[in-house]
Design a protein around this motif. Structure first.
Motif, mmCIF file in Angstrom:
data_model
loop_
_atom_site.group_PDB
_atom_site.id
_atom_site.type_symbol
_atom_site.label_atom_id
_atom_site.label_comp_id
_atom_site.label_asym_id
_atom_site.label_seq_id
_atom_site.Cartn_x
_atom_site.Cartn_y
_atom_site.Cartn_z
ATOM 1 N N CYS A 115 0.825 -1.214 0.000
ATOM 2 C CA CYS A 115 0.000 0.000 0.000
ATOM 3 C C CYS A 115 0.856 1.259 0.000
ATOM 4 C CB CYS A 115 -0.939 0.000 1.205
ATOM 5 S SG CYS A 115 -2.317 -1.156 1.072
ATOM 6 N N TYR A 134 -10.779 2.134 -8.596
ATOM 7 C CA TYR A 134 -10.039 2.414 -7.370
ATOM 8 C C TYR A 134 -10.959 2.695 -6.189
ATOM 9 C CZ TYR A 134 -5.375 2.043 -9.218
ATOM 10 O OH TYR A 134 -4.203 1.536 -9.729
ATOM 11 N N THR A 135 -12.204 3.055 -6.449
ATOM 12 C CA THR A 135 -13.165 3.134 -5.348
ATOM 13 C C THR A 135 -13.409 1.747 -4.771
ATOM 14 O OG1 THR A 135 -14.270 5.091 -6.235
ATOM 15 C CG2 THR A 135 -15.531 3.732 -4.712
ATOM 16 N N GLY A 137 -10.409 0.744 -2.784
ATOM 17 C CA GLY A 137 -10.385 1.407 -1.483
ATOM 18 C C GLY A 137 -11.372 0.802 -0.503
ATOM 19 N N VAL A 138 -12.561 0.440 -0.989
ATOM 20 C CA VAL A 138 -13.552 -0.212 -0.128
ATOM 21 C C VAL A 138 -13.022 -1.561 0.360
ATOM 22 C CG1 VAL A 138 -15.854 -1.252 -0.077
ATOM 23 C CG2 VAL A 138 -15.514 0.967 -1.173
ATOM 24 N N VAL A 159 -10.349 5.298 5.453
ATOM 25 C CA VAL A 159 -10.079 4.765 4.113
ATOM 26 C C VAL A 159 -11.372 4.667 3.312
ATOM 27 C CG1 VAL A 159 -9.238 2.757 2.830
ATOM 28 C CG2 VAL A 159 -8.052 3.501 4.896
ATOM 29 N N SER A 219 -12.199 6.886 -0.074
ATOM 30 C CA SER A 219 -12.474 6.166 -1.321
ATOM 31 C C SER A 219 -13.837 6.533 -1.885
ATOM 32 C CB SER A 219 -12.390 4.658 -1.078
ATOM 33 O OG SER A 219 -11.116 4.287 -0.603
ATOM 34 N N GLY A 262 -13.855 9.967 -3.366
ATOM 35 C CA GLY A 262 -13.311 9.962 -4.715
ATOM 36 C C GLY A 262 -14.288 9.391 -5.719
ATOM 37 N N GLY A 263 -15.083 8.399 -5.282
ATOM 38 C CA GLY A 263 -16.027 7.768 -6.189
ATOM 39 C C GLY A 263 -17.176 8.672 -6.593
ATOM 40 N N TYR A 279 -7.145 8.634 -4.123
ATOM 41 C CA TYR A 279 -6.873 7.208 -3.946
ATOM 42 C C TYR A 279 -5.453 6.955 -3.447
ATOM 43 C CZ TYR A 279 -11.207 7.023 -6.513
ATOM 44 O OH TYR A 279 -12.508 7.212 -6.908
ATOM 45 N N ALA A 315 -5.889 7.274 0.169
ATOM 46 C CA ALA A 315 -6.587 6.111 0.722
ATOM 47 C C ALA A 315 -5.625 4.948 0.932
ATOM 48 C CB ALA A 315 -7.729 5.696 -0.207
ATOM 49 N N PHE A 316 -4.772 4.679 -0.045
ATOM 50 C CA PHE A 316 -3.793 3.606 0.092
ATOM 51 C C PHE A 316 -2.786 3.919 1.196
ATOM 52 C CE2 PHE A 316 -5.599 1.953 -3.664
ATOM 53 C CZ PHE A 316 -5.084 0.686 -3.897
#
Length: 218
Positions: A35, A125-126, A129-130, A161, A165, A168-169, A182, A185-186
């Motif tokens: 990550c 990437y959403t 992240g989830v 996180v 995410s 961003g989504g 993202y 988030a990582f």
């Protein structure tokens, strides 16, 4: 030089060292490293495409990151499963820990053959992240099950996180503008894996250091 200034030679206890290494939660260590690396890799990827400044990033920009994410899942899933089997520490929530690694591996294998079906950068990437948020939440539940102190800190990391995410989504910005979301988030998820590795892997000193920081913040 007198004897009082001479360094005392202490032989390395190989068995004790191996015992400590065997208790390390290698699956969490691997996820933390992965990550951290992927957060930096996304951050240095040129939004408009072209070679990155520090790493050989995809020339397609964020669109290229979509095609590389399955490989990230394959590496994390495979090494994470091996780390779970090698470690002698109890698995988080029983079989949930190895199953998460298997899901990552299978999702990555599916992704490399189904790149057109992965969706846009934001959608893909959403979901990633989830997934990371749920994985960190699994660690938090395991800490709670073991009555570990400050288990709620791990749950807050998972919530952060998830929030980043999802933000961003639902953001209508371009993919290039979403890279920072993202990447963050990582990066936050990586610290969740670090804390889980310290608390569940038998590293008392590391866990105490984390708890001292949390207590000072409160």
């Amino acid at each position: 030089m007198t004897d009082e200034y001479m360094l005392e030679y202490r032989p390395v206890d190989g068995k004790a060292l191996l015992a400590k290494l065997a208790r390390v939660k290698w699956s969490f260590v691997i996820m933390a490293v992965l990550c951290f690396f992927w957060a930096v890799y996304m951050y240095v990827t040129a939004p408009q495409g072209g070679a990155g400044g520090l790493l050989p990033t995809p020339v397609e920009g964020p669109a290229g990151l979509v095609g590389l994410l399955p490989w990230c899942g394959i590496v994390g899933g495979l090494l994470g499963f091996v780390g779970t089997v090698v470690s002698r520490s109890p698995w988080a929530l029983g079989w949930v820990e190895p199953l998460v690694s298997i899901v990552m591996l299978l999702a990555g294998l599916w992704g490399i053959y189904s790149i057109p079906e992965l969706g846009t950068f934001g959608q893909t990437y959403t979901l990633a992240g989830v997934f990371l948020a749920l994985y960190v939440a699994v660690i938090a539940l395991e800490l709670y099950r073991r009555d570990a102190s400050y288990w709620y800190v791990e749950m807050l990391v998972a919530a952060a996180v998830l929030a980043i995410s999802l933000a961003g989504g639902v953001n209508m910005a371009s993919d290039a503008a979403l890279v920072g979301f993202y990447s963050l988030a990582f990066f936050v998820a990586a610290w969740g894996f670090v804390y889980g590795a310290l608390k569940l892997g038998g590293s008392d000193k590391g866990a105490e250091a984390c708890e001292t920081v949390v207590a000072a913040a409160e």
